[in-house]
Design a protein around this motif. Structure first.
Motif, PDB file in Angstrom:
ATOM      1  N   MET A  82       0.803  -1.219   0.000  1.00 19.41           N
ATOM      2  CA  MET A  82       0.000   0.000   0.000  1.00 19.41           C
ATOM      3  C   MET A  82       0.840   1.276   0.000  1.00 19.41           C
ATOM      4  SD  MET A  82      -3.222  -0.989   2.388  1.00 19.41           S
ATOM      5  CE  MET A  82      -4.171   0.429   1.858  1.00 19.41           C
ATOM      6  N   MET A  83       2.134   1.152   0.294  1.00 21.17           N
ATOM      7  CA  MET A  83       3.002   2.329   0.272  1.00 21.17           C
ATOM      8  C   MET A  83       3.266   2.756  -1.169  1.00 21.17           C
ATOM      9  SD  MET A  83       5.851   1.489   3.190  1.00 21.17           S
ATOM     10  CE  MET A  83       6.957   2.753   2.642  1.00 21.17           C
ATOM     11  N   GLU A  84       3.369   4.052  -1.369  1.00 22.92           N
ATOM     12  CA  GLU A  84       3.723   4.581  -2.687  1.00 22.92           C
ATOM     13  C   GLU A  84       5.202   4.952  -2.660  1.00 22.92           C
ATOM     14  OE1 GLU A  84       1.128   7.722  -3.870  1.00 22.92           O
ATOM     15  OE2 GLU A  84      -0.658   6.510  -3.554  1.00 22.92           O
ATOM     16  N   VAL A  85       6.049   3.994  -3.003  1.00 18.53           N
ATOM     17  CA  VAL A  85       7.498   4.193  -2.960  1.00 18.53           C
ATOM     18  C   VAL A  85       7.948   4.704  -4.320  1.00 18.53           C
ATOM     19  CG1 VAL A  85       9.704   3.067  -2.551  1.00 18.53           C
ATOM     20  CG2 VAL A  85       7.691   2.328  -1.289  1.00 18.53           C
ATOM     21  N   GLU A  86       8.724   5.780  -4.340  1.00 19.39           N
ATOM     22  CA  GLU A  86       9.177   6.357  -5.596  1.00 19.39           C
ATOM     23  C   GLU A  86      10.633   6.030  -5.898  1.00 19.39           C
ATOM     24  OE1 GLU A  86       8.104  10.222  -6.588  1.00 19.39           O
ATOM     25  OE2 GLU A  86       6.044   9.987  -5.912  1.00 19.39           O
ATOM     26  N   ASN A  87      11.432   5.825  -4.880  1.00 17.55           N
ATOM     27  CA  ASN A  87      12.842   5.523  -5.087  1.00 17.55           C
ATOM     28  C   ASN A  87      13.001   4.106  -5.623  1.00 17.55           C
ATOM     29  OD1 ASN A  87      15.527   4.346  -4.002  1.00 17.55           O
ATOM     30  ND2 ASN A  87      15.803   6.566  -3.900  1.00 17.55           N
ATOM     31  N   GLN A  88      13.947   3.913  -6.532  1.00 24.67           N
ATOM     32  CA  GLN A  88      14.123   2.603  -7.163  1.00 24.67           C
ATOM     33  C   GLN A  88      14.579   1.539  -6.175  1.00 24.67           C
ATOM     34  OE1 GLN A  88      13.208   1.782 -10.277  1.00 24.67           O
ATOM     35  NE2 GLN A  88      12.377   3.846 -10.310  1.00 24.67           N
ATOM     36  N   ILE A  89      15.416   1.891  -5.222  1.00 24.83           N
ATOM     37  CA  ILE A  89      15.867   0.915  -4.228  1.00 24.83           C
ATOM     38  C   ILE A  89      14.719   0.570  -3.285  1.00 24.83           C
ATOM     39  CG2 ILE A  89      17.542   0.467  -2.398  1.00 24.83           C
ATOM     40  CD1 ILE A  89      18.711   0.618  -5.242  1.00 24.83           C
ATOM     41  N   GLY A  90      13.901   1.552  -2.944  1.00 24.06           N
ATOM     42  CA  GLY A  90      12.716   1.281  -2.147  1.00 24.06           C
ATOM     43  C   GLY A  90      11.762   0.340  -2.867  1.00 24.06           C
ATOM     44  N   LYS A  91      11.597   0.560  -4.174  1.00 27.88           N
ATOM     45  CA  LYS A  91      10.758  -0.340  -4.978  1.00 27.88           C
ATOM     46  C   LYS A  91      11.352  -1.742  -5.024  1.00 27.88           C
ATOM     47  CE  LYS A  91       8.744   3.140  -7.997  1.00 27.88           C
ATOM     48  NZ  LYS A  91       8.641   3.656  -9.365  1.00 27.88           N
ATOM     49  N   LEU A  92      12.670  -1.826  -5.021  1.00 31.69           N
ATOM     50  CA  LEU A  92      13.326  -3.130  -5.008  1.00 31.69           C
ATOM     51  C   LEU A  92      13.018  -3.882  -3.713  1.00 31.69           C
ATOM     52  CD1 LEU A  92      15.315  -4.905  -6.643  1.00 31.69           C
ATOM     53  CD2 LEU A  92      17.137  -3.842  -5.338  1.00 31.69           C
ATOM     54  N   LEU A  93      12.976  -3.184  -2.592  1.00 31.76           N
ATOM     55  CA  LEU A  93      12.614  -3.818  -1.328  1.00 31.76           C
ATOM     56  C   LEU A  93      11.152  -4.281  -1.341  1.00 31.76           C
ATOM     57  CD1 LEU A  93      14.399  -1.704   1.413  1.00 31.76           C
ATOM     58  CD2 LEU A  93      14.966  -3.976   0.602  1.00 31.76           C
ATOM     59  N   VAL A  94      10.289  -3.510  -1.965  1.00 31.40           N
ATOM     60  CA  VAL A  94       8.892  -3.921  -2.093  1.00 31.40           C
ATOM     61  C   VAL A  94       8.807  -5.199  -2.937  1.00 31.40           C
ATOM     62  CG1 VAL A  94       6.629  -3.259  -2.999  1.00 31.40           C
ATOM     63  CG2 VAL A  94       8.004  -1.594  -1.758  1.00 31.40           C
ATOM     64  N   GLU A  95       9.569  -5.257  -4.026  1.00 34.37           N
ATOM     65  CA  GLU A  95       9.594  -6.462  -4.856  1.00 34.37           C
ATOM     66  C   GLU A  95      10.190  -7.650  -4.104  1.00 34.37           C
ATOM     67  OE1 GLU A  95       8.330  -7.177  -7.900  1.00 34.37           O
ATOM     68  OE2 GLU A  95       7.366  -5.223  -7.662  1.00 34.37           O
ATOM     69  N   LEU A  96      11.192  -7.393  -3.269  1.00 34.10           N
ATOM     70  CA  LEU A  96      11.767  -8.444  -2.439  1.00 34.10           C
ATOM     71  C   LEU A  96      10.707  -9.017  -1.509  1.00 34.10           C
ATOM     72  CD1 LEU A  96      14.327  -9.911  -1.293  1.00 34.10           C
ATOM     73  CD2 LEU A  96      14.528  -7.985   0.267  1.00 34.10           C
ATOM     74  N   SER A  97       9.911  -8.159  -0.932  1.00 35.82           N
ATOM     75  CA  SER A  97       8.836  -8.595  -0.047  1.00 35.82           C
ATOM     76  C   SER A  97       7.797  -9.410  -0.804  1.00 35.82           C
ATOM     77  CB  SER A  97       8.177  -7.375   0.596  1.00 35.82           C
ATOM     78  OG  SER A  97       7.024  -7.729   1.290  1.00 35.82           O
TER      79      SER A  97
END
Length: 126
Positions: free
Chosen positions: A70-85
Motif C-alpha cells: 500500500m506504500m507509494e514508494v518512488e525511489n528505485q531501491i525502495g521499490k526493489l525492497l517492495v519487490e523483495l517482499s
C-alpha cells in the motif's frame, strides 16, 4: 523529423544528477526508511499501522506485505525492497517483514563501511 522522439523535461536545468558515493548513500537512506517503516510492526509486540488509500479506504494491519504493497514508494531501491517482499510472500508465504528489515540492516552496516572509505564493490563481495 522522422527519427526517434525525445522528451524535454521541464526545469531540467534546475535539477542535478547525484553520482558516485552520494548516489549510493541516497539509495541506502531510502532503503533504510522503508525498512524502518516495517520494523515497528515486527514480532509479538509489533504495532499495527493505519494506512489510507488514495480513494479514502482505511486499512489497519501489521502485515509487512500489506504495508509495503500500500506504500507509494518512488525511489528505485525502495521499490526493489517492495519487490523483495512480494517475492518472499509468493515463494514462502511468510517472512516478508523480516526480509525487508534484514536488507535494511545489511545496508545500514554497508553505510558504516562506506564511511570508512571501503569501495562499494568490496562491500558487495563481502
Amino acid at each position: 523529423e522522422y527519427g526517434r522522439p525525445f522528451i524535454i523535461i521541464k526545469d531540467a536545468d534546475k535539477k542535478s544528477r547525484v553520482t558516485g558515493v552520494e548516489a549510493v548513500r541516497a539509495s541506502i537512506l531510502a532503503a533504510k526508511t522503508v525498512a524502518r517503516t516495517c520494523k515497528s510492526s515486527l514480532g509479538p509486540k509489533g504495532m499495527d499501522k493505519m494506512l489510507q488509500s488514495p480513494d479514502g479506504d482505511i486499512t489497519i494491519t501489521n502485515d509487512g506485505a500489506t504495508i509495503l504493497e500500500m506504500m507509494e514508494v518512488e525511489n528505485q531501491i525502495g521499490k526493489l525492497l517492495v519487490e523483495l517482499s512480494k517475492s518472499q510472500d509468493h515463494e514462502i508465504g511468510d517472512g516478508t517483514t523480516g526480509v525487508v528489515v534484514l536488507a535494511g540492516s545489511l545496508l545500514e552496516q554497508a553505510e558504516a563501511l562506506l564511511d570508512m572509505g571501503i569501495h562499494p564493490l568490496r562491500i558487495a563481495e563481502g
